[in-house]
Design an enzyme around this catalytic site. Structure first.
Site, short mmCIF file in Angstrom:
data_model
loop_
_atom_site.label_atom_id
_atom_site.label_comp_id
_atom_site.label_asym_id
_atom_site.label_seq_id
_atom_site.Cartn_x
_atom_site.Cartn_y
_atom_site.Cartn_z
N ALA A 1 -1.98 1.83 -3.69
CA ALA A 1 -2.66 0.48 -3.74
C ALA A 1 -4.02 0.29 -4.13
O ALA A 1 -4.39 -0.88 -4.36
CB ALA A 1 -2.15 -0.02 -2.54
N ASN B 1 -0.28 6.91 3.35
CA ASN B 1 -1.59 6.12 3.37
C ASN B 1 -1.55 4.39 3.54
O ASN B 1 -1.43 3.85 4.42
CB ASN B 1 -2.34 6.26 2.17
CG ASN B 1 -3.84 5.84 2.35
OD1 ASN B 1 -4.24 5.16 3.04
ND2 ASN B 1 -4.67 6.84 1.67
N ASP B 2 -0.83 3.85 2.40
CA ASP B 2 -0.64 2.46 2.45
C ASP B 2 0.19 1.83 3.62
O ASP B 2 0.06 0.96 3.94
CB ASP B 2 -0.15 2.06 1.04
CG ASP B 2 -1.14 2.26 -0.12
OD1 ASP B 2 -2.38 2.05 0.23
OD2 ASP B 2 -0.69 2.62 -1.22
N VAL B 3 1.35 2.59 3.83
CA VAL B 3 2.25 2.25 4.76
C VAL B 3 2.03 2.47 6.08
O VAL B 3 2.71 2.13 7.23
CB VAL B 3 3.60 3.00 4.36
CG1 VAL B 3 4.21 2.94 3.19
CG2 VAL B 3 3.47 4.76 5.01
N THR B 4 0.68 3.09 6.55
CA THR B 4 -0.02 3.15 7.72
C THR B 4 -1.02 2.09 8.04
O THR B 4 -1.87 2.20 8.99
CB THR B 4 -0.11 4.54 8.17
OG1 THR B 4 -1.15 5.07 7.20
CG2 THR B 4 0.95 5.33 8.07
#
Length: 466
Positions: free
Chosen positions: A435, A394-397
């Site tokens: 996050a 999620n957050d890393v994309t």
């Protein structure tokens, strides 16, 4: 009993093995060998320490007893713990290293003659400084690791906890630790010693509570470094060469890894040390209501897109770990390869909740190391790829990391998934990632959401591909 010269030689051998262990653990291909070297080095270090104890019968009766109990508990936890809980397990183990350093410092301070450090009230100055630093760093490591464990476990909110004047208060506490060490060395008073430990416990909590979920992998790495320095400090107190070497290796390697991760996440290394990062998590969740409707599909739609692609990039994340979908994912990739489709894996440095989390899961499913690429090596390939298959990352994309300065993840390098012709995003719901930030990628025109359990969806895609 063994001689001092012989024990020094064995400690040197164990130190070399620890260095080889770190070297092996730096790459997935050699990680098993690295683990073996680390285990062998620790066995040698413990055995030598065991046989250098002055009163061997007491060592046999007490030390061995507790070694067996501790080893049994550790083995049980290692066998039972799921991969999804590995980050909090690491945080928990770090806390025990810190607590052990505190206990050793307390023992040395209350009974210095047992450690050849002098007498109560008349401890050698150098030894007193060493045990003070070891106790302080150990206490910070313990309480900080407990907070990290609670955040990772979900018992405590992953959002930053910030209050007015927090940094100034932390500065005062940091200065007070130095002052307490000075007065402790001057007076050797128990009140100063206990005050030092109490303040250190408190600052450990305050350093970690302002850290947000997106930055937690860096915190785990930094706490690893703290635990190493705590062990090294106590190693000087005990005059144990193996403990000094091991602690220094863990401390320095953890600090280097933290620096590399901070660089990769566009964070300040000094802010990590001071507990000053982890941005404001009060991101408006109302934004998603103003966005375009989400396009969703099923396993049949996903299989059709994948079949007609010439290249696919798999982006694994924590959702894959939770669903234990790595084996089903491997089956899907094998099916795609039979149709001459090029498949690669893109792993973000902090995918999951600790460094290397995704690499371990993919290795467990026998994914070839040649197919797994880090962010810097594959990010330019997304623009020339037909389909990106995001499974729980999620957050890393999230593209918002590149566009919204108010976002807590702003400035963090992310995988350029949105540049693919089509994006298949497997997720249970539209809920934000760890996050606490809504993912803008969900609402892009080229994204097809696959709302389901990651393992079930992947298995269904495999059926349709076959």
């Amino acid at each position: 009993m063994i001689s001092a010269n012989l024990s020094a030689i064995f400690y040197l051998i164990s130190g070399i093995l620890f260095i080889l262990a770190l070297r092996g653990l730096s790459s997935p291909e050699t990680s098993r060998q690295g683990n073996f070297f680390g285990i062998l080095g620790m066995i040698i270090a413990i055995t030598v320490t065991f046989f250098t104890v002055g009163n061997f019968s007491n060592a046999f009766n007490y030390v061995l007893f507790f070694l067996v109990i501790g080893g049994a508990i550790g083995a049980f936890i290692a066998f039972k713990i799921p991969m999804t809980a590995m980050p909090e397990l690491v945080a928990g183990f770090h806390s025990l290293v810190g607590l052990a350093a505190v206990f050793v410092a307390i023992s040395a301070f209350l009974n210095p003659q047992a450690f050849n450090l002098g007498l109560p009230g008349n401890i050698k100055l150098a030894s007193l400084i060493e045990m003070s630093i070891g106790a302080s760093v150990g206490a910070i490591t313990f309480s900080g690791s407990i907070i990290a464990f609670l955040k990772l476990r979900g018992i405590m909110s992953g959002s930053p906890i910030i209050f007015k004047g927090q940094h100034f208060f932390n500065l005062i506490l940091g200065i007070s630790i130095i002052v307490l060490i000075y007065f402790l060395c001057s007076s050797q008073s128990q009140s100063f010693f206990w005050s030092l430990i109490a303040v250190s416990f408190l600052i450990g909590v305050l350093l970690i509570i302002p850290i947000g979920g997106a930055d937690m992998p860096v915190v785990i790495s930094m706490l690893n470094s703290y635990s190493g320095w705590a062990a090294a400090g106590i190693g000087f107190t005990l005059e144990n060469t193996a403990l000094i070497i091991t602690g220094a290796l863990v401390g320095s390697s953890g600090a280097i890894l933290s620096y590399i991760m901070c660089k990769g996440m566009n964070r300040s290394f000094f802010n990590v040390i001071l507990g000053g990062f982890g941005g404001d998590a009060n991101v408006s969740k109302e934004k998603s209501k103003d966005k375009k409707p989400v396009k969703s599909g099923n396993a049949e739609d996903a299989a059709f897109l994948l079949k007609n692609a010439s290249s696919v990039i798999i982006v694994p994340g924590y959702g894959m770990a939770v669903a234990q979908a790595q084996h089903a994912l491997r089956e899907m990739v094998d099916a795609l390869k039979k149709n001459d489709i090029k498949v690669s894996y893109a792993v973000h440095p902090v995918a999951g909740r600790m460094p290397g989390h995704m690499n371990v899961l993919l290795a467990e499913a026998n994914v070839s190391y040649d197919e797994v690429f880090e962010l810097d090596d594959i990010n330019n390939d997304f623009a020339n790829t037909d389909v990106a298959f995001v499974i729980g990352a999620n957050d890393v994309t999230n593209p918002i990391a590149k566009t919204d300065p108010q976002s807590p993840i702003f400035g963090m390098p992310v995988l350029d998934v949105e540049k693919c012709k089509s994006v298949l995003f497997v997720k249970r719901s539209l809920s934000p990632g760890y996050a606490g930030v809504d993912n803008e990628l969900f609402y892009r025109d080229n994204t097809l959401m696959l709302f389901a359990d990651a393992k079930k969806m992947t298995e269904d895609i495999v059926k349709n591909l076959n």
